[in-house]
Scaffold this active site. Structure first.
Site, mmCIF file in Angstrom:
data_model
loop_
_atom_site.group_PDB
_atom_site.id
_atom_site.type_symbol
_atom_site.label_atom_id
_atom_site.label_comp_id
_atom_site.label_asym_id
_atom_site.label_seq_id
_atom_site.Cartn_x
_atom_site.Cartn_y
_atom_site.Cartn_z
ATOM 1 N N SER A 61 48.618 -0.588 10.192
ATOM 2 C CA SER A 61 49.402 -1.813 10.054
ATOM 3 C C SER A 61 50.628 -1.774 10.947
ATOM 4 O O SER A 61 51.175 -0.701 11.254
ATOM 5 C CB SER A 61 49.852 -1.981 8.602
ATOM 6 O OG SER A 61 50.797 -3.024 8.467
ATOM 7 N N TYR A 66 54.360 1.286 1.724
ATOM 8 C CA TYR A 66 53.089 0.852 2.313
ATOM 9 C C TYR A 66 53.023 1.268 3.785
ATOM 10 O O TYR A 66 52.019 1.830 4.245
ATOM 11 C CB TYR A 66 52.945 -0.660 2.173
ATOM 12 C CG TYR A 66 51.830 -1.249 2.992
ATOM 13 C CD1 TYR A 66 50.500 -1.093 2.596
ATOM 14 C CD2 TYR A 66 52.098 -1.962 4.161
ATOM 15 C CE1 TYR A 66 49.458 -1.633 3.357
ATOM 16 C CE2 TYR A 66 51.072 -2.505 4.914
ATOM 17 C CZ TYR A 66 49.764 -2.335 4.514
ATOM 18 O OH TYR A 66 48.742 -2.871 5.267
ATOM 19 N N LYS A 110 50.486 4.042 5.911
ATOM 20 C CA LYS A 110 49.709 3.796 7.119
ATOM 21 C C LYS A 110 50.008 4.847 8.193
ATOM 22 O O LYS A 110 49.112 5.257 8.942
ATOM 23 C CB LYS A 110 49.970 2.386 7.639
ATOM 24 C CG LYS A 110 49.446 1.292 6.711
ATOM 25 C CD LYS A 110 47.956 1.439 6.448
ATOM 26 C CE LYS A 110 47.378 0.343 5.590
ATOM 27 N NZ LYS A 110 45.922 0.496 5.382
#
Length: 273
Positions: A113, A149, A153
């Site tokens: 991401s 988050y 990644k």
């Protein structure tokens, strides 16, 4: 060196019932690019295999006869709490790579991401979204996650590199931009509708989307190019050919042969860019 070789025959898609998973499953069932095998936690039209990615043995069984993996399954909320990130994005991602390695699968495409370097964006908006702002970050940018988050990644990218360097696997990590379903209010086809011109906050939402959008068909193409490249390791960004690009796609063009076909609108309002 050529960027392509023969397409994989059977591709396991984790998170097959998510947005990008459904895009891939529908596209490949129709085109025959490969035989997709969908893995999801719940039964449904996209779940050829029902399993949780935290279950290593179930994943290993799912890898039988698989040529490549597209690992999409993850908690995707940027503000997800630690427990959710830990279980799905850390433990689950480890089990996917480990199961693939143990089963002899040699190729993984990991859905990373832009949030792996998201602090560059959060520190520089809204000016960063201006068409005449030339700032852009490529695959060499220092890691600066904007959330747990984003941290997860970065972990997935590091795990992929480990399996490439120490277990002879091939991996492509894609820092994916803003993919939206066609019926999502944030999709450019809906976001730029004239009747929304007076909506509160519409200017900033449009400005950001014209910088980060990845269309459905460009997303599918990007992942197909990732699956067919003969490169052992690639880390790149995935957005469409937008009028404003805060992330580089030239590396994806060079390394994967990616050729985006779509672009977000340039005008924020009629006559205003």
């Amino acid at each position: 060196m050529s960027t392509e070789h023969t397409s994989p025959r059977r591709v396991l898609v984790t998170g097959a019932d998510g947005l990008i998973g459904r895009l891939l499953m529908d596209a490949w069932r129709a085109s025959g690019f490969c035989t997709p095998v969908g893995l999801a936690r719940k039964p449904g039209p996209y779940a050829d295999v029902v399993a949780d990615i935290t279950d290593g043995e179930a994943l290993r069984a799912a890898m039988a006869g698989i040529d490549a993996v597209v690992h999409l399954a993850a908690v995707s909320a940027v503000d997800a709490p630690w427990e959710a990130v830990r279980d799905s994005n850390l433990i689950g991602t480890y089990h996917v790579f480990n199961a693939a390695h143990r089963a002899g699968v040699r190729k993984i495409v990991f859905a990373s991401s832009n949030h792996a370097i998201g602090t560059y964006e959060t520190e520089n908006v809204p000016a960063l979204w201006d068409l005449d702002d030339g700032r852009s970050w490529d695959h060499t940018a220092e890691i600066r996650p904007d959330s747990l988050y984003g941290v997860s990644k970065v972990y997935g990218e590091a795990l992929a590199r480990y399996y490439v360097d120490h277990h002879g696997m091939r991996a492509v990590c894609l820092r994916i931009g803003g993919v939206r379903a066609p019926d999502d209010p944030g999709h450019p086809a809906n976001l730029w509708r004239p009747e929304r011109d007076r909506e509160e906050g519409i200017r900033e939402r449009r400005r950001r989307m014209r910088a980060v959008w990845l269309s459905e068909r460009d997303c599918v193409q990007l992942i197909e190019r990732a699956l067919t490249t003969d490169k052992a390791w690639v880390l790149c960004y995935g957005i469409s050919d937008n009028p404003r690009k805060i992330w580089d796609i030239e590396h994806a063009r060079r390394e994967l042969g990616y050729e985006p076909r779509d672009s977000a609108p340039a005008e924020i309002f009629p006559g205003e860019r």
